[in-house]
Design a protein around this motif. Structure first.
Motif, PDB file in Angstrom:
ATOM      1  N   ASP A 173       8.079   3.273   9.481  1.00 23.55           N
ATOM      2  CA  ASP A 173       7.398   2.710  10.993  1.00 23.55           C
ATOM      3  C   ASP A 173       6.978   1.740   9.572  1.00 23.55           C
ATOM      4  OD1 ASP A 173       6.903   0.733  12.051  1.00 23.55           O
ATOM      5  OD2 ASP A 173       6.104   1.970  14.257  1.00 23.55           O
ATOM      6  N   SER A 174       6.523   1.241   8.956  1.00 22.10           N
ATOM      7  CA  SER A 174       6.164   0.295   8.390  1.00 22.10           C
ATOM      8  C   SER A 174       4.919  -0.836   8.973  1.00 22.10           C
ATOM      9  CB  SER A 174       6.940  -1.393   7.976  1.00 22.10           C
ATOM     10  OG  SER A 174       7.642  -2.218   8.256  1.00 22.10           O
ATOM     11  N   SER A 175       5.113  -0.592  10.504  1.00 25.97           N
ATOM     12  CA  SER A 175       3.839  -1.073  10.974  1.00 25.97           C
ATOM     13  C   SER A 175       3.044  -0.481  10.823  1.00 25.97           C
ATOM     14  CB  SER A 175       3.974  -1.040  12.883  1.00 25.97           C
ATOM     15  OG  SER A 175       4.452  -0.128  13.678  1.00 25.97           O
TER      16      SER A 175
END
Length: 224
Positions: free
Chosen positions: A138-140
């Motif tokens: 999850d890049s966030s």
């Protein structure tokens, strides 16, 4: 969850549990031709809960790496981030490491450690090895994850972060993260390069394993 010695065979198998919503997966570590010093770990996986309650391929690969590097783990302090079903951490404990399993403090009572949140629990941690299986999904969450990782690396000089992840963008992601957080890639492996064939046959995907440490390079040098 159960950890015990094993004289069985195979990489991992699954046994359905009677309610139909859970399954027990059996994971074996040792030489397929002789399990004299092998261990097995049984994990109950949930079919109705969040993704963290499955044993994903990245977890199997990281756990196998810990097993093959077991002499390195004996007697050291290990923290597993985003532990979920905790397979790598359980293997580390079985081979003699002092292991602390952590999960998002909103989800699980092992040790609550939410990435990027600086509560009292994180300041006492001084692991020599930080483990994380499939935490780069999850890049966030990357900034919070690597803020936590960098703090732990700085809090324990000479420590290393070992993570397995699905490689979806070549090596560009790791290169970017190393530069941004002033870290360095100590080792980068194809996850299947060290996995025994009798385990690899049941897994799929382009999975990498990387060891990361603090960068000791100058500002104008590459950290990867």
């Amino acid at each position: 969850m159960e950890v015990n010695n094993s004289d069985g065979d195979g990489g991992s198998t699954e046994t359905p549990v009677t309610n139909g919503m859970t399954t027990v997966s059996h994971h074996y570590f040792g030489d397929s031709n002789g399990f004299d010093d092998a261990v097995s770990i049984k994990i109950i996986e949930s079919m109705k809960e969040e993704y963290g309650l499955f044993v994903w391929p990245c977890s199997v690969i990281l756990a196998e790496y810990v097993w093959q590097q077991r002499s390195r783990f004996t007697g050291i302090s290990v923290v597993e981030l985003g532990a979920g079903t905790s397979l790598p951490g359980l293997v580390a404990a079985k081979v003699g490491a002092d292991v602390i399993l952590t999960e998002d403090s909103n989800r699980l009572e092992v040790m609550g450690l939410t990435w990027g949140v600086w509560d009292e629990s994180i300041f006492s941690l001084q692991p020599k090895v930080i483990l994380g299986a499939d935490v780069l999904y999850d890049s966030s969450a990357f900034d919070n994850l690597f803020a936590t990782v960098k703090f732990l690396l700085e809090n324990s000089p000479g420590s290393v972060f070992i993570t397995s992840y699905h490689n979806r963008s070549g090596h560009h992601l790791i290169e970017f993260l190393m530069v941004k957080w002033r870290l360095k890639c100590v080792k980068l492996l194809d996850g299947f390069s060290f996995l025994p064939s009798w385990k690899a046959s049941g897994l799929s995907g382009n999975i990498q394993l990387v060891e990361i440490g603090l960068s000791d390079m100058g500002k104008n040098e590459q950290a990867f």
